[in-house]
Design a protein around this motif. Sequence first.
Motif, PDB file in Angstrom:
ATOM      1  N   ALA A  99       0.855  -1.188   0.000  1.00  0.00           N
ATOM      2  CA  ALA A  99       0.000   0.000   0.000  1.00  0.00           C
ATOM      3  C   ALA A  99       0.888   1.234   0.000  1.00  0.00           C
ATOM      4  CB  ALA A  99      -0.911   0.016   1.216  1.00  0.00           C
ATOM      5  N   ILE A 100       0.433   2.285  -0.670  1.00  0.00           N
ATOM      6  CA  ILE A 100       1.194   3.533  -0.731  1.00  0.00           C
ATOM      7  C   ILE A 100       0.377   4.646  -0.087  1.00  0.00           C
ATOM      8  CG2 ILE A 100       2.356   5.192  -2.215  1.00  0.00           C
ATOM      9  CD1 ILE A 100       2.481   3.045  -4.381  1.00  0.00           C
ATOM     10  N   LEU A 109       5.431   8.764  -5.634  1.00  0.00           N
ATOM     11  CA  LEU A 109       4.247   7.939  -5.897  1.00  0.00           C
ATOM     12  C   LEU A 109       4.213   7.474  -7.346  1.00  0.00           C
ATOM     13  CD1 LEU A 109       1.340   6.854  -5.394  1.00  0.00           C
ATOM     14  CD2 LEU A 109       0.529   9.185  -5.873  1.00  0.00           C
ATOM     15  N   LEU A 110       4.345   8.401  -8.289  1.00  0.00           N
ATOM     16  CA  LEU A 110       4.257   8.047  -9.705  1.00  0.00           C
ATOM     17  C   LEU A 110       5.426   7.164 -10.136  1.00  0.00           C
ATOM     18  CD1 LEU A 110       2.993  11.413 -11.237  1.00  0.00           C
ATOM     19  CD2 LEU A 110       1.669   9.378 -10.647  1.00  0.00           C
ATOM     20  N   GLU A 111       6.594   7.365  -9.528  1.00  0.00           N
ATOM     21  CA  GLU A 111       7.739   6.500  -9.841  1.00  0.00           C
ATOM     22  C   GLU A 111       7.442   5.050  -9.466  1.00  0.00           C
ATOM     23  OE1 GLU A 111      11.862   5.830 -11.056  1.00  0.00           O
ATOM     24  OE2 GLU A 111      10.473   7.519 -11.335  1.00  0.00           O
ATOM     25  N   LEU A 112       6.863   4.839  -8.287  1.00  0.00           N
ATOM     26  CA  LEU A 112       6.531   3.485  -7.860  1.00  0.00           C
ATOM     27  C   LEU A 112       5.459   2.868  -8.760  1.00  0.00           C
ATOM     28  CD1 LEU A 112       6.432   3.932  -3.977  1.00  0.00           C
ATOM     29  CD2 LEU A 112       8.227   2.835  -5.336  1.00  0.00           C
ATOM     30  N   LEU A 113       4.444   3.643  -9.108  1.00  0.00           N
ATOM     31  CA  LEU A 113       3.381   3.132  -9.974  1.00  0.00           C
ATOM     32  C   LEU A 113       3.925   2.793 -11.360  1.00  0.00           C
ATOM     33  CD1 LEU A 113       0.505   5.595  -9.005  1.00  0.00           C
ATOM     34  CD2 LEU A 113       0.716   3.200  -8.330  1.00  0.00           C
ATOM     35  N   TRP A 114       4.811   3.640 -11.874  1.00  0.00           N
ATOM     36  CA  TRP A 114       5.394   3.421 -13.206  1.00  0.00           C
ATOM     37  C   TRP A 114       6.278   2.185 -13.209  1.00  0.00           C
ATOM     38  CZ3 TRP A 114      10.606   4.124 -14.944  1.00  0.00           C
ATOM     39  CH2 TRP A 114      10.757   4.074 -16.343  1.00  0.00           C
ATOM     40  N   ALA A 177       5.153   7.540   0.464  1.00  0.00           N
ATOM     41  CA  ALA A 177       5.741   8.184  -0.710  1.00  0.00           C
ATOM     42  C   ALA A 177       5.554   9.692  -0.580  1.00  0.00           C
ATOM     43  CB  ALA A 177       5.095   7.651  -1.988  1.00  0.00           C
ATOM     44  N   ARG A 178       6.363  10.291   0.291  1.00  0.00           N
ATOM     45  CA  ARG A 178       6.248  11.700   0.648  1.00  0.00           C
ATOM     46  C   ARG A 178       4.890  11.992   1.258  1.00  0.00           C
ATOM     47  NH1 ARG A 178       9.812  15.357  -1.210  1.00  0.00           N
ATOM     48  NH2 ARG A 178       8.866  16.554   0.480  1.00  0.00           N
ATOM     49  N   ASN A 197       9.770   4.617   4.635  1.00  0.00           N
ATOM     50  CA  ASN A 197       9.651   6.050   4.371  1.00  0.00           C
ATOM     51  C   ASN A 197      10.796   6.524   3.470  1.00  0.00           C
ATOM     52  OD1 ASN A 197       8.607   8.668   4.624  1.00  0.00           O
ATOM     53  ND2 ASN A 197       9.863   9.132   6.419  1.00  0.00           N
ATOM     54  N   ILE A 198      10.566   7.629   2.775  1.00  0.00           N
ATOM     55  CA  ILE A 198      11.637   8.315   2.040  1.00  0.00           C
ATOM     56  C   ILE A 198      11.813   9.670   2.693  1.00  0.00           C
ATOM     57  CG2 ILE A 198      10.004   9.159   0.282  1.00  0.00           C
ATOM     58  CD1 ILE A 198      13.754   8.350  -0.261  1.00  0.00           C
ATOM     59  N   HIS A 199      13.047   9.975   3.058  1.00  0.00           N
ATOM     60  CA  HIS A 199      13.324  11.263   3.688  1.00  0.00           C
ATOM     61  C   HIS A 199      14.153  12.101   2.732  1.00  0.00           C
ATOM     62  CE1 HIS A 199      14.675  14.304   6.525  1.00  0.00           C
ATOM     63  NE2 HIS A 199      13.717  13.899   7.328  1.00  0.00           N
ATOM     64  N   HIS A 200      13.720  13.343   2.543  1.00  0.00           N
ATOM     65  CA  HIS A 200      14.340  14.206   1.543  1.00  0.00           C
ATOM     66  C   HIS A 200      15.600  14.885   2.078  1.00  0.00           C
ATOM     67  CE1 HIS A 200      10.927  17.101   2.981  1.00  0.00           C
ATOM     68  NE2 HIS A 200      11.706  16.718   3.956  1.00  0.00           N
ATOM     69  N   SER A 201      16.469  14.095   2.668  1.00  0.00           N
ATOM     70  CA  SER A 201      17.810  14.570   2.997  1.00  0.00           C
ATOM     71  C   SER A 201      18.680  13.362   3.284  1.00  0.00           C
ATOM     72  CB  SER A 201      17.811  15.527   4.207  1.00  0.00           C
ATOM     73  OG  SER A 201      17.525  14.832   5.405  1.00  0.00           O
ATOM     74  N   PHE A 202      19.961  13.603   3.338  1.00  0.00           N
ATOM     75  CA  PHE A 202      20.901  12.526   3.609  1.00  0.00           C
ATOM     76  C   PHE A 202      21.045  12.424   5.120  1.00  0.00           C
ATOM     77  CE2 PHE A 202      25.264  10.620   3.460  1.00  0.00           C
ATOM     78  CZ  PHE A 202      24.912   9.487   2.745  1.00  0.00           C
TER      79      PHE A 202
END
Length: 290
Positions: A99-100, A109-114, A177-178, A197-202
């Motif tokens: 589930a997303i 989100l669109l990257e995972l769906l694609w 997905a964000r 999770n995806i975190h937008h930093s290192f």
Amino acid sequence: MSVRNEALVDHACLIVHGPDQQGVVAAITDLVSRHQGNIVSLDQYSSNPEGGDFFQRVVFHRDDLTAVMPEIESDLEKTLAPYGMQWQLSDQSAPKRMAILASTSDHCLLELLWRHRRGELPVTIPMVISNHTNVAEDVRTFGVPFFHVHSQGPDKTAAEAKILELLAGNVDFVVLARYMQIISEDFLDKVGVPVINIHHSFLPAFIGAAPYRKAAERGVKLIGATSHYVTKDLDEGPIIKQDVARVDHSMTAADLQARGAYVERAVLSRAVQWHAEDRVIRHGNHTIVF
């Protein structure tokens, strides 16, 4: 209706971890052999051969696997118990249900769906849940059910209860997905499946809000993204995958954000793939990725 990956029919994946000791590798390979299995992939790691921790991933082929899985599982229990090993056996032809959860930002989100539509992710996607509706039409073009669960204000109890109701018994793991909502400890206790999770930093740098603005102000020369398992400690769960991109002094915060989006998409999709392929073993707040 069940979905199978025909290329992986009769392939099993065995994950084993526990205290490293003499004889454990032989015990595992002998077990596969006596069940007429043929090992096609084997990866292992020991943190220390003298008193350390042992981790192994074995993929093997066995004709009529589904019929003999209970017998193999019973044998695994008896064989590995004396070694104090934990184990997990899975049928590689059965994709995990993912589930997303998403918000207004749609690139992950669109990257995972694609990638799923292209057959690059060994998963099924029973649903996408969002606290906004702007991504609904895009999601439906991929043939994936979309659910809007409104979430606003500090009290997320009702929203989380609705999400848990949708997820219950329908998914094997959840991907944020964000998804720009704080996940409560109570939600994590009740969901009963891993959450990625995806975190937008290192991580651990620039934790919290507006990481790209903070990075621009600091004059960084690298930006990155981190995908990790979600725990009750915000952004501190076991890390699955990280990557970076080079930037320079001429780039604004918006430039960094645009470049960062590419990294986020790649990092999250790779982390999802590795998890779905049973390549990630969690060990405390660390991961071993084969």
